[in-house]
Design a protein around this motif. Structure first.
Motif, mmCIF file in Angstrom:
data_model
loop_
_atom_site.group_PDB
_atom_site.id
_atom_site.type_symbol
_atom_site.label_atom_id
_atom_site.label_comp_id
_atom_site.label_asym_id
_atom_site.label_seq_id
_atom_site.Cartn_x
_atom_site.Cartn_y
_atom_site.Cartn_z
ATOM 1 N N HIS A 131 -43.654 51.896 55.564
ATOM 2 C CA HIS A 131 -43.022 52.553 54.422
ATOM 3 C C HIS A 131 -42.865 51.671 53.192
ATOM 4 O O HIS A 131 -42.358 52.117 52.181
ATOM 5 N N THR A 132 -43.285 50.389 53.307
ATOM 6 C CA THR A 132 -43.166 49.531 52.129
ATOM 7 C C THR A 132 -44.221 49.941 51.113
ATOM 8 O O THR A 132 -45.414 49.883 51.396
ATOM 9 N N PRO A 133 -43.804 50.407 49.940
ATOM 10 C CA PRO A 133 -44.819 50.854 48.970
ATOM 11 C C PRO A 133 -45.618 49.673 48.429
ATOM 12 O O PRO A 133 -45.121 48.534 48.395
ATOM 13 N N LEU A 134 -46.839 49.935 48.011
ATOM 14 C CA LEU A 134 -47.662 48.880 47.421
ATOM 15 C C LEU A 134 -47.054 48.478 46.097
ATOM 16 O O LEU A 134 -46.450 49.310 45.411
ATOM 17 N N ALA A 139 -51.180 49.560 43.715
ATOM 18 C CA ALA A 139 -51.232 51.027 43.807
ATOM 19 C C ALA A 139 -52.143 51.585 42.713
ATOM 20 O O ALA A 139 -52.908 52.532 42.951
#
Ligand code: SF4
Length: 178
Positions: A131-134, A139
């Motif tokens: 769940h760690t966003p880029l 991104a």
């Protein structure tokens, strides 16, 4: 305790819910041939030690090629109340008692709780990684790559030529966007 997947209405002791029985992609031998895995310490079918040994050898061989043997052993060790008898992961009840003692020597008397805490921490780390966003920059590159080169192929490899081609298009896209 009947083998997981072959529930009997007489099962009253529930396994420790922190350690689900490992999933096997195919039915295990102990599910399809449970009699082979019957064993109590000191049990020698009708006094026939040789016949019992032969049967146990067959069960051990089946376990050694079982796809879930490692996790089955772990499950059997933490679930002593439901694995007091029988062959589990190629071990007899006596061998499991010895292994539990070794676990207690290594991790302390609360070794089952220690293992459960380790599992929980591992699951939380995996969930966090999922769940760690880029970071914003990465991104943006991923979005642009998808826009200029299309979605990543799932069932075929990308050839070096195609990689080079994609890189050129992505670099041009980045330049145009900056
Ligand atoms: S390792 Fe043996 S006891 Fe465990 S699931 Fe496989 S066949 Fe059954």
């Amino acid at each position: 305790m009947s083998r997981p997947g072959i529930a009997k209405p007489t099962d009253f002791t529930a396994p420790d819910s922190r350690f689900p029985f490992p999933h096997s992609p195919t039915p295990t031998r102990c599910q399809t041939e449970p009699k082979l895995f019957d064993f109590t310490n000191g049990d020698h079918t009708n006094g026939d030690r040789a016949a019992t040994e032969k049967r146990l050898e067959k069960a051990r061989t089946a376990c050694s090629s079982c796809p879930i043997v490692k996790n089955c052993l772990r499950w059997a060790l933490v679930n002593k109340p439901v694995t007091k008898v029988g062959i589990w992961a190629a071990t007899t009840p006596g061998q499991r008692t010895a292994l539990r003692k070794r676990m207690a020597d290594r991790l302390g008397p609360d070794w089952i709780d220690v293992l459960a805490a380790q599992d929980q921490a591992r699951r939380e780390r995996a969930a966090a990684a999922r769940h760690t966003p880029l970071p914003v920059n990465q991104a943006r590159i991923v979005r642009l790559d998808r826009a200029v080169n299309g979605p990543m192929p799932v069932h075929r490899l990308i050839t070096p030529e195609r990689q080079q081609h994609n890189l050129v298009r992505l670099t041009a896209g980045l330049k145009a966007a900056s």
